[in-house]
Design a protein around this motif. Structure first.
Motif, PDB file in Angstrom:
ATOM      1  N   UNK A  68       2.396   1.100   7.328  1.00  0.00           N
ATOM      2  CA  UNK A  68       2.991   1.924   6.234  1.00  0.00           C
ATOM      3  C   UNK A  68       3.148   1.438   5.087  1.00  0.00           C
ATOM      4  N   UNK A  69       2.651   1.707   4.105  1.00  0.00           N
ATOM      5  CA  UNK A  69       2.782   1.436   2.701  1.00  0.00           C
ATOM      6  C   UNK A  69       3.675   2.597   1.920  1.00  0.00           C
ATOM      7  N   UNK A  70       4.857   2.125   1.548  1.00  0.00           N
ATOM      8  CA  UNK A  70       5.602   3.318   0.867  1.00  0.00           C
ATOM      9  C   UNK A  70       5.498   3.260  -0.368  1.00  0.00           C
ATOM     10  N   UNK A  71       6.035   4.430  -1.216  1.00  0.00           N
ATOM     11  CA  UNK A  71       5.970   4.366  -2.463  1.00  0.00           C
ATOM     12  C   UNK A  71       7.148   4.971  -3.047  1.00  0.00           C
ATOM     13  N   UNK A  72       7.239   4.539  -4.455  1.00  0.00           N
ATOM     14  CA  UNK A  72       8.594   5.127  -5.057  1.00  0.00           C
ATOM     15  C   UNK A  72       8.245   5.869  -5.952  1.00  0.00           C
ATOM     16  N   UNK A  73       8.902   7.119  -6.109  1.00  0.00           N
ATOM     17  CA  UNK A  73       8.818   8.250  -7.216  1.00  0.00           C
ATOM     18  C   UNK A  73      10.123   8.392  -7.780  1.00  0.00           C
ATOM     19  N   UNK A 118       5.211  15.325   5.632  1.00  0.00           N
ATOM     20  CA  UNK A 118       6.379  14.786   6.350  1.00  0.00           C
ATOM     21  C   UNK A 118       6.545  13.574   5.930  1.00  0.00           C
ATOM     22  N   UNK A 119       7.965  13.125   5.713  1.00  0.00           N
ATOM     23  CA  UNK A 119       8.229  12.018   5.045  1.00  0.00           C
ATOM     24  C   UNK A 119       9.576  11.505   5.366  1.00  0.00           C
ATOM     25  N   UNK A 120       9.690   9.891   6.003  1.00  0.00           N
ATOM     26  CA  UNK A 120      11.019   9.543   5.652  1.00  0.00           C
ATOM     27  C   UNK A 120      11.258   8.984   4.521  1.00  0.00           C
ATOM     28  N   UNK A 121      12.400   8.700   4.072  1.00  0.00           N
ATOM     29  CA  UNK A 121      12.701   8.511   2.583  1.00  0.00           C
ATOM     30  C   UNK A 121      14.134   7.746   2.603  1.00  0.00           C
ATOM     31  N   UNK A 163      13.995   4.971  14.025  1.00  0.00           N
ATOM     32  CA  UNK A 163      12.835   5.701  13.839  1.00  0.00           C
ATOM     33  C   UNK A 163      11.847   5.152  12.991  1.00  0.00           C
ATOM     34  N   UNK A 164      12.320   4.276  12.174  1.00  0.00           N
ATOM     35  CA  UNK A 164      11.336   3.237  11.280  1.00  0.00           C
ATOM     36  C   UNK A 164      10.446   2.498  12.381  1.00  0.00           C
ATOM     37  N   UNK A 165      11.195   2.206  13.414  1.00  0.00           N
ATOM     38  CA  UNK A 165      10.031   1.280  14.604  1.00  0.00           C
ATOM     39  C   UNK A 165       9.289   2.487  15.203  1.00  0.00           C
ATOM     40  N   UNK A 166       9.831   3.215  15.724  1.00  0.00           N
ATOM     41  CA  UNK A 166       9.045   4.238  16.947  1.00  0.00           C
ATOM     42  C   UNK A 166       8.023   5.091  15.772  1.00  0.00           C
ATOM     43  N   UNK A 167       8.389   5.826  14.730  1.00  0.00           N
ATOM     44  CA  UNK A 167       7.160   6.551  14.135  1.00  0.00           C
ATOM     45  C   UNK A 167       6.643   6.081  12.824  1.00  0.00           C
ATOM     46  N   UNK A 168       7.144   4.955  12.465  1.00  0.00           N
ATOM     47  CA  UNK A 168       6.504   4.569  11.280  1.00  0.00           C
ATOM     48  C   UNK A 168       5.812   2.972  11.654  1.00  0.00           C
ATOM     49  N   UNK A 169       6.209   2.429  12.718  1.00  0.00           N
ATOM     50  CA  UNK A 169       5.800   0.954  13.264  1.00  0.00           C
ATOM     51  C   UNK A 169       6.587  -0.140  12.502  1.00  0.00           C
TER      52      UNK A 169
END
Length: 194
Positions: free
Chosen positions: A7-12, A113-116, A171-177
């Protein structure tokens, strides 16, 4: 169930929120069902949820563990007994006698859907959560993760309680790896608003 890989995040920059780092999640029904069951069946005591839109924030605390978390015709139902809510996370068709127009079904279903995490002026996170948006880009729900800067009754703590990041880390580990990020423990405080 799919997970986001590498997962690569992005900032807005979001009006009223400030700088928000977004981690995009897949929107398949199986992943969203697992994630929301995890949130409401395991973490119900620790989370707040509702909507967060310009002009209104609903921060709802579950009164008890849900009596039932179920899925029917694409709609997740979380039932607390005295009240419940529904959110469309999957294929929605209606009944044979009352079928749903495919375009309306597309609008109703979670399309984003997004974690933030909201970043302060110093670049350190100050709040963490999950957001769901329908096919029209309207917010369906925000789930506010436990915040290390806030204690009982949202009282601002003198010293951060980093153990309150365990849901976010899990959640970062389980759903985003993704493994826990030291950046999450770099903040110095909390303030509301953007």
């Amino acid at each position: 169930m799919s997970t986001a890989s590498s997962v690569a995040s992005h900032v807005v920059e979001e009006p009223g929120m400030g700088r928000v780092e977004i981690f995009t999640l897949p929107t398949d029904q199986d992943l969203l069902l697992a994630l929301l069951k995890d949130a409401f069946e395991v973490w119900w005591r620790d989370i707040l949820f509702g909507t967060l839109v310009q002009g209104a924030v609903f921060e709802i605390r579950a009164p008890n563990a849900p009596r039932k978390v179920s899925l029917f015709d694409g709609y997740l139902t979380v039932d607390f007994g005295a009240w419940h809510f529904h959110v469309c996370i999957g294929s929605h068709r209606g009944t044979p006698r009352n079928p749903v127009d495919p375009e309306l079904a597309r609008i109703r279903r979670t399309a984003r859907a997004e974690m933030y995490r909201v970043l302060g002026a110093d670049g350190a996170p100050r709040s963490w959560g999950l957001r769901l948006f329908n096919g029209k880009g309207e917010q369906q729900m925000t789930l506010f993760f436990p915040n290390p800067f806030l204690g009982e009754n949202d009282r601002i703590l003198k010293e951060p309680d980093w153990s309150r990041l365990s849901m976010w880390d899990g959640f970062r580990q389980r759903y985003l790896g993704l493994m826990p990020d030291p950046l999450d423990r770099s903040g110095r405080g909390f303030r509301c608003g953007g």
